[in-house]
Design an enzyme around this catalytic site. Sequence first.
Site, PDB file in Angstrom:
ATOM      1  N   GLU A  45      48.010  54.241  48.019  1.00  0.00           N
ATOM      2  CA  GLU A  45      47.430  52.957  47.621  1.00  0.00           C
ATOM      3  C   GLU A  45      46.755  53.051  46.259  1.00  0.00           C
ATOM      4  O   GLU A  45      46.057  54.014  45.953  1.00  0.00           O
ATOM      5  CB  GLU A  45      46.403  52.516  48.666  1.00  0.00           C
ATOM      6  CG  GLU A  45      45.732  51.189  48.352  1.00  0.00           C
ATOM      7  CD  GLU A  45      44.609  50.834  49.315  1.00  0.00           C
ATOM      8  OE1 GLU A  45      44.283  49.647  49.429  1.00  0.00           O
ATOM      9  OE2 GLU A  45      44.041  51.768  49.938  1.00  0.00           O
ATOM     10  N   LYS A 121      48.761  43.212  49.952  1.00  0.00           N
ATOM     11  CA  LYS A 121      47.881  43.601  51.057  1.00  0.00           C
ATOM     12  C   LYS A 121      47.219  42.373  51.674  1.00  0.00           C
ATOM     13  O   LYS A 121      46.619  41.552  50.986  1.00  0.00           O
ATOM     14  CB  LYS A 121      46.823  44.572  50.532  1.00  0.00           C
ATOM     15  CG  LYS A 121      45.903  45.157  51.591  1.00  0.00           C
ATOM     16  CD  LYS A 121      44.936  46.147  50.937  1.00  0.00           C
ATOM     17  CE  LYS A 121      44.030  46.826  51.932  1.00  0.00           C
ATOM     18  NZ  LYS A 121      43.098  47.782  51.253  1.00  0.00           N
ATOM     19  N   CYS A 162      46.782  50.498  53.858  1.00  0.00           N
ATOM     20  CA  CYS A 162      45.460  51.013  54.196  1.00  0.00           C
ATOM     21  C   CYS A 162      44.750  50.222  55.304  1.00  0.00           C
ATOM     22  O   CYS A 162      45.084  50.360  56.469  1.00  0.00           O
ATOM     23  CB  CYS A 162      44.613  51.099  52.924  1.00  0.00           C
ATOM     24  SG  CYS A 162      43.182  52.214  53.075  1.00  0.00           S
TER      25      CYS A 162
END
Length: 280
Positions: A45, A121, A162
């Site tokens: 990430e 994300k 994540c």
Amino acid sequence: MHDPLRLTAIQLAPGADKAANIAQARGLIEAAVPQDRPQLIALPEIWTCLGGDRATKFAAAETLPEPGGTGGAAYEFLREMARTHQIHVHGGSIGESGGDKLFNTTLVFDPTGTEIARYRKIHLFDIVTPDGQGYRESAIYGAGDQLVTFKLGAATIGLTICYDMRFPELYLALRRAGADIILVPAAFTLQTGKDHWEVLLRARAIETQCWIAAPACTGTHFDGSNEPRVTYGNSLIADPWGIVTARCSDGPGFVTARIDLAKSAKHRADMPVLEHRKLV
């Protein structure tokens, strides 16, 4: 029956210097390709600029091109690695310019250097860790709202980033969308990582009966107020039974696993949890 897919997770120790981060990624990819001969390489990430202040993050971010267009330094690096080594490259995530806020965005390129997937994300990291450090990702980044998968041979691969891993409904949605493998690039904090990283990843593998591959950042970087922040590392790949089949040691490096889709098929046939699900 399909041959196993060789997947390499790259573990980086990035800071706020974008050019140095790209150079580090290049070195590891160029070491991994001849050694492990992967068909898919995945990065962590936000590896192009981890740390620094708001202005640093905005300066490192890139405006992503329309299909066939020319992108910024990180975009073109990822495209170059895919085309040069004739592999699929999952670019972890980078900062995408998006007006007043950035997006934390994954890019995937096929062996011709063509972009085949883009994921923003969805879940933003606004929390306080057990040691009192605060993180407010939403101050800089906007949230995505689209489920994204891509195909690599017989495999359907789902994209997450994540903090997404704490939301099992996203992983269930990816399984329902046909995912065999789910990628989880991360810059997980040491404080949360030491207790939750492996537990959550193995749980997501078990409940979806998917392979989980999580390339991670490791080491110490500094935020805008020069406060040290430590990422947990421990990049890993887990099979659909939740067994960790490959793991990185400390420091920058890479780890490769053979992804056997027949194993997923067997577990799903023996224990058809998706068909048994009642409430979601």
